[in-house]
Design an enzyme around this catalytic site. Sequence first.
Site, PDB file in Angstrom:
ATOM      1  N   SER A 202       7.234 -39.733  19.170  1.00 57.66           N
ATOM      2  CA  SER A 202       8.230 -39.922  18.121  1.00 57.66           C
ATOM      3  C   SER A 202       7.616 -40.783  17.030  1.00 57.66           C
ATOM      4  O   SER A 202       6.536 -41.365  17.218  1.00 57.66           O
ATOM      5  CB  SER A 202       9.485 -40.614  18.672  1.00 57.66           C
ATOM      6  N   TYR A 204       8.794 -43.627  16.076  1.00 58.51           N
ATOM      7  CA  TYR A 204       8.780 -44.977  16.644  1.00 58.51           C
ATOM      8  C   TYR A 204       7.515 -45.209  17.459  1.00 58.51           C
ATOM      9  O   TYR A 204       6.824 -46.217  17.293  1.00 58.51           O
ATOM     10  CB  TYR A 204      10.020 -45.193  17.519  1.00 58.51           C
ATOM     11  N   HIS A 205       7.216 -44.300  18.378  1.00 59.52           N
ATOM     12  CA  HIS A 205       6.015 -44.456  19.207  1.00 59.52           C
ATOM     13  C   HIS A 205       4.746 -44.440  18.352  1.00 59.52           C
ATOM     14  O   HIS A 205       3.779 -45.150  18.645  1.00 59.52           O
ATOM     15  CB  HIS A 205       5.953 -43.349  20.265  1.00 59.52           C
ATOM     16  N   LYS A 208       3.828 -47.791  17.061  1.00 57.95           N
ATOM     17  CA  LYS A 208       3.193 -48.652  18.064  1.00 57.95           C
ATOM     18  C   LYS A 208       1.708 -48.299  18.233  1.00 57.95           C
ATOM     19  O   LYS A 208       0.886 -49.168  18.545  1.00 57.95           O
ATOM     20  CB  LYS A 208       3.927 -48.527  19.401  1.00 57.95           C
TER      21      LYS A 208
END
Length: 446
Positions: A202, A204-205, A208
């Site tokens: 995603s 979001y991932h 990171k």
Amino acid sequence: MKIVILGGDGFCGWPTALHLSDQGHDVIIVDNFSRRVIDGELEAESLTPIRSLSERRAAWKEVSGRQIGFTFLDVAQDYEGLVGFFRSERPDAVVHFAEQRAAPYSMKSPRNKRYTVDNNVNATHNVLAATVESGHDIHLVHLGTMGVYGYGTAGLKIPEGYLDVEVTATGDPADAAGSRAGVSVEPHRIEQQILYPSNPGSIYHLTKVLDQHLFAYYVKNDSLRITDLHQGIIWGTHTEQTQRDERLINRFDYDGDYGTVLNRFLMQAAVGYPLTVHGTGGQTRAFIHLQDMVRCIQIALENPPAAGDRVKIFNQMTETHRVRDLAHLIGRITGAEVAMVPNPRKESAENELHVVNDAFLDLGLNPTTLSEGLLLEVEQIAGKYKDRADLSKVPATSLWTAEQQAGVPASAPSDSSAPSDSPVAPATSIPPAPAAAPVSPVSPVS
């Protein structure tokens, strides 16, 4: 230690601040309350009635006799304020939770994607650049995610951040041209260690993943001391500290964007909503209890890397479970219905997940593993506050692509479905940045 908790009002930040304060550390929370703003945007508040941060801090002082400081600051936008804060407070360590943490929210719309990248990457880079500019030796502990590795079946245990590889070289390493004075060199193997290949699922991932490359660069270039924690999915609500007073209670997110899978199942069981299993339910994920999370942060702070060491990476998880197995377990012990629903995510229908987590175990972590008693405890908490639940917010309706469908069960209450003429949830706006405010001094609890 003097420890700054960036994002200290949030789901992970608040219990961490309490735990470290209880250990005797001087704790300062930095937050801009963006997560509370998102509550308003999504019209889905915490199931538990969380108090304002000022009430929380006052309650903690009353209960423990200890004081937690606070500074309002937007870490992603106010770089000069962050530098000034580091210079004035001179923290020994910074725990970085100041990122938008929900994968579904990051996929909700193009604006959400952009917000997540802008906020998360800016926040992390600002922390790194400000640490260098401040001139202080600050140990950074960052909450990452197991999702940087992806959830495909790799055929091996996922190591703690780094992968041993062998490369076949055909030339003399002393000669970039591949030969020296006409002397041929037999192919030979060279051993290397690299960051485990990333495979984010995603936006979001993905942020990171970008974080960990920023960390590697700043360690190489500026010798910063950094620990990156690749965390599994959190379950549970209470820690030892949050149970001491109702005013200290932690967030309990149950909605389709921010609720974590196991807590969502337990909430659904408590309110009589079908347990929504996406797709086949064959997704295997790593999990960790909230109490173990705060303990891991403590262990990481107590065992920092030395200046010049590479980024220290821990796999912060204690066990793995297949989603459908969890749903059937909870259905068995609570009597809840299990409903297989469309998967709004673009991901493998089935995967295995084997993870190395020796570092924390070797440093003394005693894992809290999943048990019927703990599961029922969380369900009882959800049941206590079930009147606060908006069942229309339970299904996961943020879609990874236009080909996916919302995860709405056929037997769901009539007001819990997305609009019938579209599989896509209604468009939402990104929360506006909180009003600009000067960096305030660390304010004591009155």
